[in-house]
Write an enzyme that holds these catalytic residues in place. Structure first.
Site, PDB file in Angstrom:
ATOM      1  N   ASN A 232     -20.270  -1.110  26.003  1.00 45.87           N
ATOM      2  CA  ASN A 232     -21.148  -0.479  26.996  1.00 45.87           C
ATOM      3  C   ASN A 232     -22.580  -1.031  26.985  1.00 45.87           C
ATOM      4  O   ASN A 232     -23.518  -0.352  27.399  1.00 45.87           O
ATOM      5  CB  ASN A 232     -21.173   1.041  26.803  1.00 45.87           C
ATOM      6  CG  ASN A 232     -21.775   1.420  25.462  1.00 45.87           C
ATOM      7  OD1 ASN A 232     -21.957   0.558  24.597  1.00 45.87           O
ATOM      8  ND2 ASN A 232     -22.100   2.679  25.289  1.00 45.87           N
TER       9      ASN A 232
ATOM     10  N   ASP B  96     -24.947  -1.482  24.921  1.00 42.17           N
ATOM     11  CA  ASP B  96     -26.108  -0.961  24.187  1.00 42.17           C
ATOM     12  C   ASP B  96     -26.383  -1.788  22.923  1.00 42.17           C
ATOM     13  O   ASP B  96     -27.251  -1.449  22.122  1.00 42.17           O
ATOM     14  CB  ASP B  96     -25.938   0.528  23.839  1.00 42.17           C
ATOM     15  CG  ASP B  96     -24.792   0.770  22.862  1.00 42.17           C
ATOM     16  OD1 ASP B  96     -24.050  -0.193  22.543  1.00 42.17           O
ATOM     17  OD2 ASP B  96     -24.634   1.916  22.413  1.00 42.17           O
TER      18      ASP B  96
ATOM     19  N   ASP C 195     -18.400  -0.574  19.277  1.00 43.20           N
ATOM     20  CA  ASP C 195     -17.929   0.803  19.442  1.00 43.20           C
ATOM     21  C   ASP C 195     -16.401   0.850  19.498  1.00 43.20           C
ATOM     22  O   ASP C 195     -15.728  -0.181  19.440  1.00 43.20           O
ATOM     23  CB  ASP C 195     -18.553   1.427  20.703  1.00 43.20           C
ATOM     24  CG  ASP C 195     -18.483   0.474  21.893  1.00 43.20           C
ATOM     25  OD1 ASP C 195     -17.367  -0.039  22.159  1.00 43.20           O
ATOM     26  OD2 ASP C 195     -19.524   0.203  22.526  1.00 43.20           O
TER      27      ASP C 195
ATOM     28  N   ASP D  74     -11.882   4.855   6.546  1.00 44.16           N
ATOM     29  CA  ASP D  74     -12.750   4.828   5.375  1.00 44.16           C
ATOM     30  C   ASP D  74     -13.044   6.273   5.000  1.00 44.16           C
ATOM     31  O   ASP D  74     -13.386   7.087   5.865  1.00 44.16           O
ATOM     32  CB  ASP D  74     -14.059   4.101   5.730  1.00 44.16           C
ATOM     33  CG  ASP D  74     -14.564   3.235   4.592  1.00 44.16           C
ATOM     34  OD1 ASP D  74     -14.636   3.762   3.464  1.00 44.16           O
ATOM     35  OD2 ASP D  74     -14.898   2.060   4.829  1.00 44.16           O
TER      36      ASP D  74
ATOM     37  N   ASP E 180     -14.100   5.012  -0.493  1.00 38.76           N
ATOM     38  CA  ASP E 180     -15.395   4.466  -0.880  1.00 38.76           C
ATOM     39  C   ASP E 180     -15.789   4.924  -2.288  1.00 38.76           C
ATOM     40  O   ASP E 180     -15.696   6.121  -2.599  1.00 38.76           O
ATOM     41  CB  ASP E 180     -16.423   4.987   0.137  1.00 38.76           C
ATOM     42  CG  ASP E 180     -17.750   4.270   0.054  1.00 38.76           C
ATOM     43  OD1 ASP E 180     -17.796   3.070   0.345  1.00 38.76           O
ATOM     44  OD2 ASP E 180     -18.757   4.925  -0.293  1.00 38.76           O
TER      45      ASP E 180
ATOM     46  N   GLU F 137     -11.868   1.955  -3.765  1.00 36.60           N
ATOM     47  CA  GLU F 137     -12.918   0.996  -4.126  1.00 36.60           C
ATOM     48  C   GLU F 137     -13.387   1.352  -5.537  1.00 36.60           C
ATOM     49  O   GLU F 137     -13.954   2.415  -5.750  1.00 36.60           O
ATOM     50  CB  GLU F 137     -14.089   1.078  -3.138  1.00 36.60           C
ATOM     51  CG  GLU F 137     -15.088  -0.054  -3.357  1.00 36.60           C
ATOM     52  CD  GLU F 137     -16.471   0.224  -2.771  1.00 36.60           C
ATOM     53  OE1 GLU F 137     -17.210  -0.741  -2.560  1.00 36.60           O
ATOM     54  OE2 GLU F 137     -16.827   1.393  -2.551  1.00 36.60           O
TER      55      GLU F 137
ATOM     56  N   HIS G  41     -17.474  -6.154   4.152  1.00 40.69           N
ATOM     57  CA  HIS G  41     -18.790  -5.872   4.747  1.00 40.69           C
ATOM     58  C   HIS G  41     -19.922  -5.824   3.715  1.00 40.69           C
ATOM     59  O   HIS G  41     -21.077  -5.688   4.096  1.00 40.69           O
ATOM     60  CB  HIS G  41     -18.718  -4.550   5.503  1.00 40.69           C
ATOM     61  CG  HIS G  41     -18.497  -3.380   4.577  1.00 40.69           C
ATOM     62  ND1 HIS G  41     -17.347  -3.228   3.831  1.00 40.69           N
ATOM     63  CD2 HIS G  41     -19.296  -2.349   4.246  1.00 40.69           C
ATOM     64  CE1 HIS G  41     -17.456  -2.146   3.091  1.00 40.69           C
ATOM     65  NE2 HIS G  41     -18.622  -1.589   3.319  1.00 40.69           N
ATOM     66  N   ASP G  42     -19.580  -5.874   2.427  1.00 40.82           N
ATOM     67  CA  ASP G  42     -20.600  -5.840   1.373  1.00 40.82           C
ATOM     68  C   ASP G  42     -20.813  -7.200   0.726  1.00 40.82           C
ATOM     69  O   ASP G  42     -21.598  -7.324  -0.212  1.00 40.82           O
ATOM     70  CB  ASP G  42     -20.176  -4.870   0.255  1.00 40.82           C
ATOM     71  CG  ASP G  42     -20.151  -3.422   0.712  1.00 40.82           C
ATOM     72  OD1 ASP G  42     -20.938  -3.066   1.609  1.00 40.82           O
ATOM     73  OD2 ASP G  42     -19.337  -2.653   0.162  1.00 40.82           O
TER      74      ASP G  42
HETATM   75  C1  GLC Z   1     -19.467   1.223  -0.816  1.00 43.27           C
HETATM   76  C2  GLC Z   1     -19.518   0.653   0.571  1.00 43.27           C
HETATM   77  C3  GLC Z   1     -20.924   0.213   0.861  1.00 43.27           C
HETATM   78  C4  GLC Z   1     -21.807   1.422   0.785  1.00 43.27           C
HETATM   79  C5  GLC Z   1     -21.651   2.160  -0.546  1.00 43.27           C
HETATM   80  C6  GLC Z   1     -22.215   3.547  -0.469  1.00 43.27           C
HETATM   81  O1  GLC Z   1     -19.729   0.298  -1.795  1.00 43.27           O
HETATM   82  O2  GLC Z   1     -18.592  -0.367   0.714  1.00 43.27           O
HETATM   83  O3  GLC Z   1     -21.047  -0.415   2.103  1.00 43.27           O
HETATM   84  O4  GLC Z   1     -23.142   1.048   0.954  1.00 43.27           O
HETATM   85  O5  GLC Z   1     -20.306   2.322  -0.919  1.00 43.27           O
HETATM   86  O6  GLC Z   1     -21.423   4.359   0.342  1.00 43.27           O
HETATM   87 CA    CA Z   2     -21.750   0.161  22.361  1.00 37.55          CA
END
Ligand code: GLC
Ligand code: CA
Length: 554
Positions: A23, A25, A29, A98, A200, A255, A327-328
């Site tokens: 959209n 922005d 999404d 997640d 997480d 994790e 993503h980390d």
């Molecule tokens: C996990 C996630 C990370 C987040 C952290 C706190 O390590 O993968 O992205 O910042 O937990 O929730």
């Molecule tokens: Ca969007």
């Protein structure tokens, strides 16, 4: 060893904020994801792990949740979510959520109540302690994102614990009401039909009651021995399993940073009734110079030692999760291969071969299937991630390290490398948005994008597609026993997999040099399943190109 769907699956991680904006922005999404499910179906993945999409003030991009049963306004609505789930299921793709329940946002209603008074019904949902004095926290623990792990709250003149940012207060899992709320919430999602949870920092939910000072390494004390793999973590996970997980055909992955194979067998042992598998981090956490920060590559021998130990020590007892990035973490090709244009494609394919032929469930992080690279950061203004911004303050502004020493480490390891928008095509902003993206697109999108690669049979994308297809065809890839060959080689990662009378040889060159390899006896004249070079492997002695990879099968 039990055969299950999640052992035979390939999982694709989506970081929604950076995947696809529907959209204009500038923020990815849910409708954006729904629109790209055909792309994922074409790639051949089985399961999506969706990074958090819940309501959140976004202090840590959704890992700070203020309502577990609502969708983040910027990402869409619950109707959008239901539609995405329906469309995914119609394509045979499962969706794993997640689950961030070590902490909430400080804007969650439980915390807003909890901080009001010591008598509040929700007081015990979080971890409150008196300071050592009015200006000294209860202990010396440092938070993962810098500073003390304790925040003073003047309303009740006490401190609350936050192992991450101060906007992420830790839940008190010793409180039975907290566990009940979390389990009820999980049940609600399971009833909706979701297919599992990635949990997480789940190894941090149980804290040592006494909370003693930790050993000081950098500025602050360690909390590690006192709240990672804490006293009741297995009890609480077994309770979760009994009350929720065991009732559904779902998969779970925890994790568990810092976990050893022995501990992993406790979390994910076949007979433990806890989780299906865990993420271990040894191969991505052993390279640090300043805490996690570094600009160096892990030597191949160390990498082989770590990966092989996990292959061997979990064999037949627990299940591995296989990943190079998420993503980390920085981009796999920049970190373990080479993002130089000469080697980027071959090293991305080599890394994929090396990982996908191991035992365990492979995870692909969005854009990895294109060989997306680290971002060319120019200045601190380029960073959006709370961790990178705080780290710069703690290491440089404090005067502990010079800018010139820290900068290469920050740019090499920053989580923002993984968070630049997915590169869909060569139009403006890589086709991610027609607005202004929340984080800059990597300028190499004109050469590296999904449109080019889905049309090119020799692309990194098609190589991943082939690897995924092979996994469905050859049980030895899923269930075979692993054995490392040539442990002393500094350049080659070589291993075999064996299942009954089938056998596979995997050879991966991790170097920019040309190398030589002698094919071991049973594999001479074997069938080549996949290779990233135009090469025949019929001769006994093979001259390997830089980053060459191939798999032989008998
Ligand atoms: C996990 C996630 C990370 C987040 C952290 C706190 O390590 O993968 O992205 O910042 O937990 O929730
Ligand atoms: Ca969007």
């Amino acid at each position: 060893m039990n055969k299950t769907w999640w052992k035979e699956s390939v999982i694709y991680q989506i970081y929604p904020r950076s995947f696809m904006d529907s959209n204009a922005d500038g923020i990815g999404d849910i409708k954006g994801i729904t629109g790209k499910l055909d792309y994922l179906k074409y790639l051949g993945i089985d399961v999506i792990w969706l990074s958090p999409v819940y309501q959140s003030p976004n202090d840590d991009n959704g890992y700070d949740i203020s309502d577990y049963q609502a969708i983040m306004t910027e990402f869409g609505t619950m109707e959008d979510f239901d539609e995405m789930l329906k469309v995914a299921h119609a394509r045979g793709i499962r969706i794993v959520m997640d689950l961030v329940v070590n902490h909430t946002s400080d804007e969650h209603k439980w915390f807003m109540e909890s901080r009001k008074s010591k008598e509040n019904k929700y007081r015990d949902y979080y971890i409150w302690r008196e300071g050592k004095s009015s200006s000294t926290p209860p202990n010396n623990w440092g938070a993962c994102f810098g500073g003390s792990a304790w925040e003073y709250d003047k309303q009740t003149d006490m401190y609350y614990l936050h192992l991450f940012s101060k906007k992420q207060p830790d839940l008190n899992w010793d409180c039975p009401d907290v566990r009940k709320e979390v389990f009820d919430m999980m049940t609600w999602w399971c009833e909706k039909g979701i297919d599992g949870f990635r949990m997480d920092v789940i190894s941090m939910i149980s804290k040592t009651k006494e909370m003693p000072d930790g050993e000081v390494h950098d500025l602050y004390g360690d909390f590690n021995p006192y709240c990672v793999h804490g006293p009741n973590v297995h009890k609480y996970l077994q309770e979760m399993n009994e009350k929720v997980l065991s009732k559904y055909d779902i998969m779970t992955v925890g994790e568990t940073s810092g976990v050893t194979p022995k501990q992993a067998r406790l979390y994910a042992g076949e007979d433990r009734n806890e989780l299906n598998m865990v993420f271990q981090f040894e191969h991505v956490e052993s390279d640090g110079k300043y805490g996690k920060w570094t600009d160096r590559k892990l030597p191949l021998k160390t990498l082989k030692e770590i990966m092989s130990r996990w292959q061997t020590e979990l064999y037949g007892q627990a299940w591995n999760s296989l990943f190079w990035d998420n993503h980390d973490q920085p981009r796999a090709v920049s970190r373990f291969g080479s993002d130089h244009p000469t080697y980027r494609e071959s090293s991305a394919k080599m890394l994929a071969t090396c990982l996908h032929m191991m035992q365990g469930t492979p995870y692909i992080y969005q854009g990895e299937e294109l060989g997306m690279t680290n971002y060319p950061f120019q200045s601190m203004q380029d960073f959006k991630d709370i961790e990178s911004i705080h780290a710069y303050e703690e290491w440089c502004k404090s005067g502990r390290l010079s800018h010139d020493t820290f900068w290469p480490c920050l740019t090499f390891k920053s989580r923002d490398n993984a968070r630049t928008p997915m590169q869909w095509d060569d139009t403006e902003h890589a086709g991610f948005t027609s607005g202004t993206p929340w984080i800059a697109v990597n300028p190499n999108y004109t050469q590296i994008n999904a449109k080019l690669q889905t049309h090119d049979p020799d692309s990194v994308f098609h190589y991943y597609k082939k690897l995924i297809a092979l996994r469905k065809q050859y049980p030895v890839i899923v269930y075979g026993k692993y054995e490392l060959l040539c442990p002393e080689s500094d350049d080659l990662f070589v291993y075999t997999r064996t299942l009954e009378d089938t056998k596979m040889l995997v050879v991966c060159s991790f170097t920019e040099k040309n190398t030589t390899f002698e094919i071991p006896e049973p594999f001479t004249n074997a069938q080549c399943l996949i290779s990233n070079m135009n090469h025949s492997y019929q001769n006994k002695t093979i001259q390997l190109q830089p980053y060459e990879a191939f798999v032989l099968f008998i």
